[in-house]
Enzyme design. Structure first.
Site, PDB file in Angstrom:
ATOM      1  CB  CYS A 112      -0.949  -0.027   1.188  1.00 54.86           C
ATOM      2  SG  CYS A 112      -2.021  -1.500   1.140  1.00 54.86           S
ATOM      3  CG  HIS A 259      -3.502   2.780   1.328  1.00 53.96           C
ATOM      4  ND1 HIS A 259      -3.863   2.184   0.142  1.00 53.96           N
ATOM      5  CD2 HIS A 259      -3.735   1.853   2.293  1.00 53.96           C
ATOM      6  CE1 HIS A 259      -4.279   0.952   0.390  1.00 53.96           C
ATOM      7  NE2 HIS A 259      -4.214   0.730   1.682  1.00 53.96           N
ATOM      8  CG  ASN A 289      -7.053  -1.595   0.168  1.00 57.02           C
ATOM      9  OD1 ASN A 289      -6.190  -1.437  -0.694  1.00 57.02           O
ATOM     10  ND2 ASN A 289      -6.763  -1.613   1.461  1.00 57.02           N
TER      11      ASN A 289
END
Lengths: 332, 91
Positions: A112, A259, A289
């Site tokens: 991430c 993020h 995500n």
């Protein structure tokens, strides 16, 4: 010499999984309640024969609709779902895209925080005079790491690729970076088997946790509480460090792009940083995500919607698996 | 105020804040009997712990790690305001 983000594109696989699809699979779980907290209602997943390389190729081709691929002299591909141990996915991508054989090409393994890390490497290459136009590609298929019985992770993650052109020509200027690592958290987000320490084990035990999520050590494991704790403690100070590194105050930054982990976490960070709703962004309801692609996709969507505009200073901050974090300010 | 009373105050302050954000009526006017765990999932517990750690550090000028899932029966510390105050006081 200034270093700039010249353009951003992304690609989402065609197959989608809705929360209704998940609810029909997990009849004894309340998918809607979980989804409201996570903020994801649909996600795209790669097909059985579709890999991160395939997604990367499609994202890069979208980028090349507006940019000349012949200008590319370096490829950095960030993935934790490579096609092979070796060669690197970046090398195969160079060939598929017909990028010059005089271009360098490397993979980096980050999650991430991967976009910010890749951007920092690209900036270094351009500033050092090694490269003039770097193609960054974030490509991830976490769906292939997640056990089918693991609703907790299936609801969060989606597959995607994004392509970013980093150049010496003036567009969105890349500022100073803050990067960090704490490997003590390595076991909190991990695929334990499949590397050389623990080989893939087709006979390994299936375990069921207290939420009734199933997985094996061949699959992705995430201790969500610990990851949230890490982010809640670490990221506010990373933001402060990034502001200092760029000689900015919090009020001088127009927009914050974190993020896009999940809605609860992003709202929590915003509260801790005392950001108003119009100072940050959350937009993964339809994609989930997407790991290293969340920031480039959010950046592209904000640009397309006019949420951020020329002259705005935008703080980008990625964090997660490792633990690893990276942050930078970009002037649009 | 002694240390236990100071910890009680930051626990109440944090519960009020979280209660307002999460619309948990029982946290609006907390007492030592206020039940915490029944209103919070794991993310809520983490959010409370992070906030309390910051308040504790500001108050006592020393750090404390409230979230310790490796400890046996960790979640029982979050049953009520009283159990949480006792737990933090003992750290």
């Amino acid at each position: 010499m200034g270093v700039y983000i010249k353009n951003v594109a992304y690609y989402l696989p065609e197959v989608t999984v809705s929360n209704e699809d998940l609810q029909s699979e997990f009849k004894d779980r309340d998918v809607g309640k979980m989804a409201n907290k996570i903020g994801v209602f649909r996600r795209h997943v790669a097909g059985p024969d579709e890999t991160a390389l395939d997604l990367a190729e499609k994202a890069a081709k979208k980028l090349f609709e507006e940019n000349d691929k012949d200008d590319i002299d370096f490829v950095i591909l960030c993935t934790q779902s490579p096609d092979y141990y070796l060669p690197t996915t970046a090398c195969i991508l160079q060939h598929r895209l017909g990028i010059s054989k005089n271009a360098g090409a490397i993979d980096i393994n980050q999650g991430c925080s991967g976009f910010v890390y890749s951007l920092s490497l690209a900036k270094g290459l351009v500033e050092a005079g090694v490269s003039k136009n770097v193609l960054l590609v974030m490509a991830e298929t976490y769906s292939k790491h997640i056990n089918e019985g693991d609703l907790g992770n299936r609801i969060i993650f989606g597959d995607a690729a994004s392509a970013i052109l980093v150049s010496h020509t003036q567009t969105m200027q890349v500022g100073n970076f803050v990067l960090g690592t704490d490997g003590e958290g390595a076991n909190n987000l991990i695929v334990p088997n499949g590397g050389l320490r623990n080989r893939f084990d087709s006979a390994c035990e299936v375990t069921t946790d207290q939420r009734n999520d199933r997985r094996t050590d061949n699959d992705l494991f995430m201790n969500g509480s610990e990851i949230f704790y890490f982010a809640g403690k670490q990221i506010p100070s990373v933001v402060e460090q990034t502001l200092a590194a760029n000689n900015l105050t919090k009020g001088e930054v127009d927009f914050y792009l974190f993020h896009q982990a999940n809605k609860y976490m992003i709202d929590f960070l915003a509260k801790r940083l005392k950001l108003s709703a119009d100072q940050y962004y959350f937009d993964i309801e339809d994609i989930g995500n997407t790991v290293s692609s969340t920031i480039p996709i959010a950046l592209k969507r904000c640009l397309d919607k006019g949420i951020i505009q020329k002259g705005d200073k935008v703080l980008l901050c990625g964090f997660g698996v490792g633990y690893s974090w990276g942050s930078v300010v970009v002037e649009i | 105020m002694n240390k236990t009373e100071q910890i009680r105050e930051i626990v109440f302050e944090s519960l009020k804040k979280l209660g307002a954000e999460e619309e948990i009526g029982d946290f609006a006017n907390p007492s030592m009997d206020t039940r915490i765990r029944k209103h919070l999932d794991s993310m809520g517990v983490v959010a409370l712990a992070v906030d309390l750690e910051e308040l504790y550090e500001d108050l006592f000028d020393s750090s404390v790690k409230i979230l310790n899932e490796e400890e046996a029966n960790f979640m029982s510390n979050f049953e009520t305001a009283e159990t949480l105050v006792k737990y933090i006081d003992g750290l």
